[in-house]
Design an enzyme around this catalytic site. Structure first.
Site, PDB file in Angstrom:
ATOM      1  CB  ILE A  76      -0.923  -0.024   1.248  1.00 49.51           C
ATOM      2  CG1 ILE A  76      -1.930  -1.176   1.112  1.00 49.51           C
ATOM      3  CG2 ILE A  76      -1.666   1.298   1.442  1.00 49.51           C
ATOM      4  CD1 ILE A  76      -2.731  -1.439   2.358  1.00 49.51           C
TER       5      ILE A  76
ATOM      6  CB  SER B  70      -5.225   3.954  -4.466  1.00 46.82           C
ATOM      7  OG  SER B  70      -4.339   4.196  -3.418  1.00 46.82           O
TER       8      SER B  70
ATOM      9  CG  ASP C 171      -1.979   5.344 -10.763  1.00 44.56           C
ATOM     10  OD1 ASP C 171      -1.241   5.639 -11.719  1.00 44.56           O
ATOM     11  OD2 ASP C 171      -1.611   5.407  -9.581  1.00 44.56           O
TER      12      ASP C 171
HETATM   13  C1  MEV Z   1       0.826   8.322  -9.673  1.00 44.97           C
HETATM   14  O1  MEV Z   1       0.930   6.930  -9.850  1.00 44.97           O
HETATM   15  C2  MEV Z   1       1.184   9.049 -10.933  1.00 44.97           C
HETATM   16  C3  MEV Z   1       1.149  10.569 -10.874  1.00 44.97           C
HETATM   17  O2  MEV Z   1       1.556  11.042 -12.146  1.00 44.97           O
HETATM   18  C4  MEV Z   1      -0.236  11.088 -10.564  1.00 44.97           C
HETATM   19  C5  MEV Z   1      -1.237  10.870 -11.683  1.00 44.97           C
HETATM   20  O3  MEV Z   1      -0.848  10.662 -12.832  1.00 44.97           O
HETATM   21  O4  MEV Z   1      -2.433  10.950 -11.371  1.00 44.97           O
HETATM   22  C6  MEV Z   1       2.111  11.119  -9.842  1.00 44.97           C
END
Ligand code: MEV
Length: 295
Positions: free
Chosen positions: A87, A94, A137
């Site tokens: 996590i 998430s 994500d």
């Molecule tokens: C998070 O895994 C990746 C970031 O670029 C945030 C996003 O793209 O929403 C930091």
């Protein structure tokens, strides 16, 4: 009904992708499992605890239930979560839990959602919880595979070993994305140019990834990490780890939001083996399957 969704690594382009630059992302062979069972009230059971609808302890699962019930009203449900994904580590736990829960709810309540519908709901959940985000994500957790974002162009990844090392410190995406947003507000003319450089790195990586060209990829990892450091998402622990890995012949960078979490590395087989032993690293396979039902 049980479903699962994969973790991810961002090979190139995190943070800049929030500002419409390119990123290269792949699903990996770690999964989050969610089981949904009809019930008279709401119960969520996970390694984080046992709760009802609880936006503090289980924000992603709770918002997933809320968003799903806007489409298909439900009386109650029991959700059980088991996950192989560490996590708050930059590996997309998430998004994977959100997408797995939505798919399990879809199966249990026969809502007939397509993967596009699941992605749209997961995207809403990301914004409900984080307030900001590129949608990368939830996209990769839903569709799996390896992609150039935001073009949604599938990419091939040749025969390369991808090393992951967990710093053991939490990476809180919303916090880091906000930090970058503040820096951009103070120095837009500088930060936008850094995003452009990251964009060029991501685009350049595609050919090298396809060919499994470790030398070029090592240079691009180095360049991308320098840019991530410049926008303030590295820290002393990560810097030291990256430096130690360089001494072993591994080029490494943050993956995901940074501030902690995981770093990814690339190098020749011998260096990878040594780094795995010394830093408790593990190898991941790119291109894992997206969300699916489980028996
Ligand atoms: C998070 O895994 C990746 C970031 O670029 C945030 C996003 O793209 O929403 C930091």
């Amino acid at each position: 009904m049980k479903a699962s969704a994969p973790a991810k690594i961002i090979l190139f382009g995190e943070h800049a992708v929030v500002y419409k630059r390119h990123a290269v992302v792949t699903a990996i062979n770690l999964r989050c499992y969610a089981e949904a069972k009809k019930s008279n009230d709401i119960k969520i059971v996970s390694p984080l605890g046992i709760t009802g609808l609880d936006f503090e302890v289980h924000p992603y699962v709770s918002y997933a239930i809320k968003r799903f019930s806007e489409i298909k009203p439900i009386n109650g449900v029991e959700i059980k979560i088991e996950s192989e994904i560490p996590i708050a580590s930059g590996l997309g736990s998430s998004a994977a839990v959100t997408v797995a829960v939505l798919k399990a709810l879809d199966g249990e309540f026969e809502a007939g959602l397509s993967n596009d519908d699941i992605f749209e709901l997961a995207r809403k959940v990301e914004l409900d919880v984080q307030g900001i985000g590129s949608g990368t994500d939830p996209f990769i957790a839903t569709f799996g595979g390896a992609w150039l974002i935001p073009d949604r162009k599938p990419i091939k990844i040749g025969n390369i070993k991808l090393l992951v090392i967990n710093t053991g410190e939490s990476s809180i995406t919303a916090e880091m994305v906000r930090k970058v947003a503040e820096l951009r507000e103070r120095h837009p003319e500088v930060v936008e140019k850094i995003f452009d450089a990251i964009d060029a790195i991501a685009l350049k990586s595609i050919d090298a990834l396809e060919k499994g060209d470790v030398k070029t990829l090592s240079e691009l990892f180095f360049l991308n990490q320098c840019m991530l450091k410049a926008i303030g998402v590295s820290n002393r622990k990560i810097d030291k780890l990256v430096e130690k890995l360089t001494e072993l012949g591994i080029s490494a960078k943050i993956t995901g939001a940074g501030g902690g979490g995981c770093i990814i590395g690339i190098g020749d087989d011998k260096s990878i083996e040594r780094a795995m032993k010394e830093f408790n690293g593990f190898l991941v396979e790119a291109g894992a399957e997206g969300v699916r039902f489980e028996d």
